[in-house]
Design a protein around this motif. Structure first.
Motif, PDB file in Angstrom:
ATOM      1  N   ALA D 148      16.541 -19.681  19.858  1.00 50.01           N
ATOM      2  CA  ALA D 148      14.982 -20.042  19.491  1.00 50.01           C
ATOM      3  C   ALA D 148      14.647 -19.344  18.187  1.00 50.01           C
ATOM      4  O   ALA D 148      13.829 -19.857  17.332  1.00 50.01           O
ATOM      5  CB  ALA D 148      14.299 -19.373  20.688  1.00 50.01           C
ATOM      6  N   GLU D 149      15.554 -18.244  17.888  1.00 57.33           N
ATOM      7  CA  GLU D 149      15.095 -17.458  16.806  1.00 57.33           C
ATOM      8  C   GLU D 149      15.781 -18.211  15.508  1.00 57.33           C
ATOM      9  O   GLU D 149      15.155 -18.454  14.178  1.00 57.33           O
ATOM     10  CB  GLU D 149      15.816 -16.043  16.851  1.00 57.33           C
ATOM     11  CG  GLU D 149      15.030 -15.202  17.524  1.00 57.33           C
ATOM     12  CD  GLU D 149      14.907 -15.416  18.952  1.00 57.33           C
ATOM     13  OE1 GLU D 149      13.867 -15.425  19.513  1.00 57.33           O
ATOM     14  OE2 GLU D 149      15.937 -16.164  19.328  1.00 57.33           O
ATOM     15  N   ARG D 151      16.190 -21.368  15.212  1.00 50.94           N
ATOM     16  CA  ARG D 151      15.307 -22.516  15.011  1.00 50.94           C
ATOM     17  C   ARG D 151      14.028 -21.953  14.326  1.00 50.94           C
ATOM     18  O   ARG D 151      13.438 -22.707  13.393  1.00 50.94           O
ATOM     19  CB  ARG D 151      14.480 -23.449  16.320  1.00 50.94           C
ATOM     20  CG  ARG D 151      15.838 -24.235  16.687  1.00 50.94           C
ATOM     21  CD  ARG D 151      15.255 -25.068  18.065  1.00 50.94           C
ATOM     22  NE  ARG D 151      14.943 -24.409  19.122  1.00 50.94           N
ATOM     23  CZ  ARG D 151      15.861 -24.213  19.952  1.00 50.94           C
ATOM     24  NH1 ARG D 151      17.049 -24.899  19.848  1.00 50.94           N
ATOM     25  NH2 ARG D 151      15.691 -23.528  20.952  1.00 50.94           N
ATOM     26  N   ARG D 152      13.485 -20.806  14.441  1.00 54.09           N
ATOM     27  CA  ARG D 152      12.498 -20.227  13.919  1.00 54.09           C
ATOM     28  C   ARG D 152      12.590 -20.218  12.284  1.00 54.09           C
ATOM     29  O   ARG D 152      11.724 -20.638  11.241  1.00 54.09           O
ATOM     30  CB  ARG D 152      11.761 -19.162  14.237  1.00 54.09           C
ATOM     31  CG  ARG D 152      10.303 -18.628  13.890  1.00 54.09           C
ATOM     32  CD  ARG D 152       9.885 -17.506  13.781  1.00 54.09           C
ATOM     33  NE  ARG D 152      10.661 -16.559  13.105  1.00 54.09           N
ATOM     34  CZ  ARG D 152      11.613 -15.638  13.529  1.00 54.09           C
ATOM     35  NH1 ARG D 152      11.829 -15.341  14.763  1.00 54.09           N
ATOM     36  NH2 ARG D 152      12.231 -14.910  12.356  1.00 54.09           N
ATOM     37  N   ILE D 154      14.390 -22.187  10.751  1.00 55.29           N
ATOM     38  CA  ILE D 154      14.231 -23.515   9.870  1.00 55.29           C
ATOM     39  C   ILE D 154      12.504 -23.921   9.712  1.00 55.29           C
ATOM     40  O   ILE D 154      12.315 -24.298   8.936  1.00 55.29           O
ATOM     41  CB  ILE D 154      14.923 -24.612  10.845  1.00 55.29           C
ATOM     42  CG1 ILE D 154      16.245 -24.296  10.782  1.00 55.29           C
ATOM     43  CG2 ILE D 154      14.537 -25.885  10.642  1.00 55.29           C
ATOM     44  CD1 ILE D 154      17.349 -24.969  11.705  1.00 55.29           C
ATOM     45  N   PHE D 155      11.954 -23.425  10.774  1.00 57.11           N
ATOM     46  CA  PHE D 155      10.381 -23.644  10.794  1.00 57.11           C
ATOM     47  C   PHE D 155       9.889 -22.840   9.517  1.00 57.11           C
ATOM     48  O   PHE D 155       8.877 -23.417   8.988  1.00 57.11           O
ATOM     49  CB  PHE D 155       9.834 -23.347  11.902  1.00 57.11           C
ATOM     50  CG  PHE D 155       9.923 -24.415  12.899  1.00 57.11           C
ATOM     51  CD1 PHE D 155       8.716 -25.614  13.056  1.00 57.11           C
ATOM     52  CD2 PHE D 155      10.941 -24.906  13.569  1.00 57.11           C
ATOM     53  CE1 PHE D 155       8.968 -26.742  13.894  1.00 57.11           C
ATOM     54  CE2 PHE D 155      11.076 -25.931  14.463  1.00 57.11           C
ATOM     55  CZ  PHE D 155       9.937 -26.874  14.566  1.00 57.11           C
ATOM     56  N   GLU D 156      10.383 -21.695   9.258  1.00 57.10           N
ATOM     57  CA  GLU D 156       9.762 -20.881   8.099  1.00 57.10           C
ATOM     58  C   GLU D 156      10.039 -21.325   6.879  1.00 57.10           C
ATOM     59  O   GLU D 156       9.175 -21.507   6.013  1.00 57.10           O
ATOM     60  CB  GLU D 156      10.546 -19.420   8.065  1.00 57.10           C
ATOM     61  CG  GLU D 156       9.964 -18.667   9.333  1.00 57.10           C
ATOM     62  CD  GLU D 156      10.520 -17.268   9.202  1.00 57.10           C
ATOM     63  OE1 GLU D 156      10.339 -16.419  10.343  1.00 57.10           O
ATOM     64  OE2 GLU D 156      11.385 -16.733   8.594  1.00 57.10           O
ATOM     65  N   VAL D 158      10.500 -24.601   6.169  1.00 55.08           N
ATOM     66  CA  VAL D 158       9.576 -25.943   6.160  1.00 55.08           C
ATOM     67  C   VAL D 158       8.284 -25.344   5.871  1.00 55.08           C
ATOM     68  O   VAL D 158       7.510 -26.426   5.152  1.00 55.08           O
ATOM     69  CB  VAL D 158       9.825 -26.628   7.751  1.00 55.08           C
ATOM     70  CG1 VAL D 158       8.780 -27.592   7.767  1.00 55.08           C
ATOM     71  CG2 VAL D 158      11.278 -27.470   7.414  1.00 55.08           C
TER      72      VAL D 158
END
Ligand SMILES: Nc1ncnc2c1ncn2[C@@H]1O[C@H](COP(=O)(O)OP(=O)(O)OP(=O)(O)O)[C@@H](O)[C@H]1O
Ligand SMILES: Nc1ncnc2c1ncn2[C@@H]1O[C@H](COP(=O)(O)OP(=O)(O)OP(=O)(O)O)[C@@H](O)[C@H]1O
Ligand SMILES: [Mg+2]
Ligand SMILES: [Mg+2]
Lengths: 162, 159, 162, 159
Positions: D148-149, D151-152, D154-156, D158
Motif C-alpha cells: 500500500a505504501e 502505491r502511495r 506513485i500517487f504522490e 501523480v
C-alpha cells in the motif's frame, strides 16, 4: 546418502542437457554443484546457452527462453523420477508459436508416462487433448465444468487464442 | 498410480459438487479468465495437504471455502476428494475437508486420518511433497529464480 | 501538499471505478486510503469485485482478472496525469480472447493521447498497429529490427498466435 | 512531447547500430522468443536513467553491453539515444553510454550532462521517474502486488 544423490544428480544433469538441446534445437545447458566436495550441502546451479549466444546469467534470458529452460529441467527431473500426474497451468503463456509447438511435442513425448492436466488458452495445445473440459463461471459466481469439443470451445466460450 | 477423478464441493468457486473424471493421458482445461481453471489445480494441491494459504492465493485457509456471491450464500465447508487407482486395481480415495470454524480433516476412503498418513500415501506412490508435479500459473520460471539451495531440496527428494 | 494529493487521489479513484466497470462490463472497484486522517502518510489499498462475485482479497482473483484490474488502474493514473509514452511488454499474455479485445479497445481509446509501444505475440493486438516492427535474432547472436506487414509476420517470423 | 526515435548501439543483443523511428500513436513490436523485443524496452528505461541492474535483468550494469557470441566479439560500449521533439518543434536528444571499464555518461544533444539533468528533463515533460510509463514483461500485476505504501509513492508523483 551421498551416492544416491550423486546418481540422481548426474542422471538429471544428462537428461537436462539432452532435453535442452532438443527444445532449443541446439545450444547447450548444464547443471552444476556449487560445492562438488560436499554434494549433500551444495546448491545446484543452472547454466544455459541458447544456440548462437554466449553463456551468461540466466536472468538475461528472455521470458520465453526462461520458460523453455524451466520446462527442460522439469521434464529432466521427471525422466529420472516419474510422477503419476503432472499439472501445468498456463505454462505456454510467454511462448511464441515455434515454442508452443516444441512444448506440445514434449507433451506428446511424455504423454504415455504420466497423466497430464494442462490449463491453456492456446488452440494448438487444446488440439492435443484426449479430453477437453470447459470451465465457466455462472452469474451466481459459481463455476461449473463441462466436457467440450474443440469447435464448441472457439464458438461458445470465446476462447482459443491461436 | 492413476488419478481417476477429482471431486470439488464448496471449494473456491465450485460451490456445487463437481466431479471431474480424468483421462489416462492428456486433459486440457479451457475457459475464460476467472472461470475457475486454476481453482481446479488448487484443489488437487490442497487435497494433497498444502499447508500454505498464500500458495493457494488466500490470506487464511478458510479462503478456500466458497465465500458466496450476490446470489448465493457462502458455504460452510470445502471438500475435495481425489480418487486413485493403483497398478493392481486397488482404489484409494484421499480427501480433505475444512469448515468455516477452522475445523479440518483428512480422509482416506471416507475415514479420518492425519496429514501424516496423506503424506505417507504421497511418498509411497512418488507424488512429490516438494510440489514438482505442479507448475502454477505465472510460476513456470520458479525453478530458475529459486536459490541454488532450494533446487538442491528438489534433487534430494528425487534421489 | 495534502490538497493536491487528495485531488489527485479522488480523481484517479473516480477514473479507476469507471474504467474497471468498463473492462469488466460490470462489477465494481475502488481505491481507498488506509489512513484517511493522514493521506500523505497513508498507503493506498485496492478493492475489486468482478461482476457477480463477492468482494474479496485481490490475490484470490485469477491471473487474467488481476491483469485487467492492473490495466484499469494504470490507465486511470494516466487519465489524470498523461505521460508522453506508454510501454507495454506482453501484458496480454494471461488474457483470454474476450479480454484481449477489451485491452485492444483500451489501446484504441487512449491512442490519440500518448505514444504506445506494445510488445505482443497476439495477432489481434498486431492488427491495431500503426507501425509494426519485427525483431529477429541472427545466427551471430545479434538482434535486428525491420518494418513488417501483418501477413509477413505470420509467414516468416513464425509468430502471431491468434 | 513526442519520442521520435530510439537508437541502440552495443546495447544487449543490439550489437549493430539500430535506429527505431516511432510512429505517433501505436507501435507494435513482434518477434520470436529471445529475439530482442524486451531489450528494446530495456533500452528506453536505461536511457532514462535506470539505476538498478536487476531491473534490467543483469547482475551488474555492464551486463547491458553486448557481450559477444561465438561469431562476434563483445562490444566495448553500450549507447542508447532517445530523440524527442516537443510541442513547439524543438528537438532534444537524451543519451546514455556505458563502457566496459564502468565509465559512464549521460548526454543531452551530444554533450555530457549529469543524471540529475536527465531527471529534470523527465520531470519537466511528465515522464514518470517511478516508471509508471512502463509495464515490464511478466510484471503487469506489479501495481496489485505492491505494498500500500509503494502505491502511495506513485500517487504522490501523480499529484
Ligand atoms: N473462496 C472463494 N469463493 C468464491 N469465489 C472464489 C473463491 N476463491 C476464488 N474465487 C473466485 O475464483 C475466480 C478465480 O478462478 P481461477 O483462478 O480458477 O480462474 P482461471 O480460470 O484460472 O482464470 P485465468 O485464465 O485468468 O487464470 C476469481 O474470480 C475468484 O473471485
Ligand atoms: N549483453 C548482452 N549481450 C548479448 N546478448 C544479450 C545481452 N543481454 C541479453 N542478451 C540476449 O538477448 C536475448 C533476450 O532478448 P529479449 O529479452 O529482448 O527477448 P524477447 O524478444 O523479449 O523474447 P520473449 O518473447 O521471450 O520475451 C537473450 O537471448 C539474451 O541472451
Ligand atoms: Mg488461472
Ligand atoms: Mg520479452
Amino acid at each position: 546418502t551421498r551416492d544416491r544423490f550423486m546418481e540422481a544428480f548426474e542422471a538429471v544433469k544428462e537428461h537436462f542437457a539432452v532435453l535442452f538441446r532438443e527444445v532449443f534445437e541446439g545450444g547447450e545447458a548444464r547443471l552444476s554443484l556449487l560445492d562438488e566436495q560436499n554434494p549433500l550441502e551444495s546448491g545446484v546451479e543452472i547454466f544455459a546457452q541458447p544456440p548462437g549466444k554466449k553463456l551468461q546469467s540466466l536472468q538475461l534470458l528472455s521470458g520465453g527462453e526462461k520458460a523453455m529452460v524451466a520446462l527442460a529441467l522439469l521434464f529432466a527431473l521427471f525422466r529420472y523420477r516419474p510422477q503419476p500426474f503432472f499439472i501445468l497451468d498456463e505454462v505456454d503463456a510467454p511462448l511464441d508459436e515455434a515454442n508452443i509447438n516444441r512444448f506440445n511435442r514434449l507433451l506428446l513425448q511424455f504423454r504415455g508416462q504420466t497423466q497430464f492436466l494442462v490449463v491453456s488458452h492456446n488452440k494448438r495445445t487444446m488440439e492435443l487433448a484426449e479430453v477437453l473440459y470447459g470451465v465457466s463461471m455462472g452469474e451466481g459466481g459459481v463455476s461449473r465444468l463441462v466436457s467440450v469439443r474443440l469447435a464448441e470451445v472457439e464458438a461458445s466460450l470465446g476462447i482459443g487464442r491461436a | 498410480l492413476r488419478l481417476r477423478e477429482v471431486e470439488l464441493f464448496g471449494f473456491k468457486s465450485f460451490a456445487d459438487r463437481t466431479r471431474i473424471p480424468l483421462p489416462d493421458d492428456l486433459l486440457v482445461v479451457v475457459g475464460p479468465n476467472g472461470s475457475g481453471k486454476s481453482n481446479v489445480t488448487d484443489a488437487v494441491l490442497w487435497a494433497l495437504g498444502e499447508q500454505s494459504a498464500k500458495t493457494l492465493r488466500g490470506h487464511k485457509m478458510q479462503d478456500v471455502i466458497f465465500s458466496g456471491s450476490h446470489r448465493r450464500p457462502a458455504s460452510g465447508m470445502a471438500e475435495v476428494l481425489l480418487s486413485f487407482e493403483d497398478g493392481e486395481g486397488t482404489k484409494v480415495q484421499l480427501g480433505r475437508r475444512l469448515l468455516r470454524s477452522g475445523e479440518s480433516a483428512y480422509l482416506m476412503d471416507g475415514r479420518g486420518v492425519r496429514l501424516k498418513d496423506a503424506q505417507e500415501f504421497m511418498m509411497r506412490y512418488g507424488i512429490s511433497t516438494q510440489g514438482t508435479f505442479l507448475v502454477e500459473q505465472g510460476r513456470v520460471e520458479a525453478l530458475l529464480t529459486a536459490s541454488a539451495e532450494e533446487r538442491r531440496l528438489i534433487f534430494e527428494e528425487v534421489a
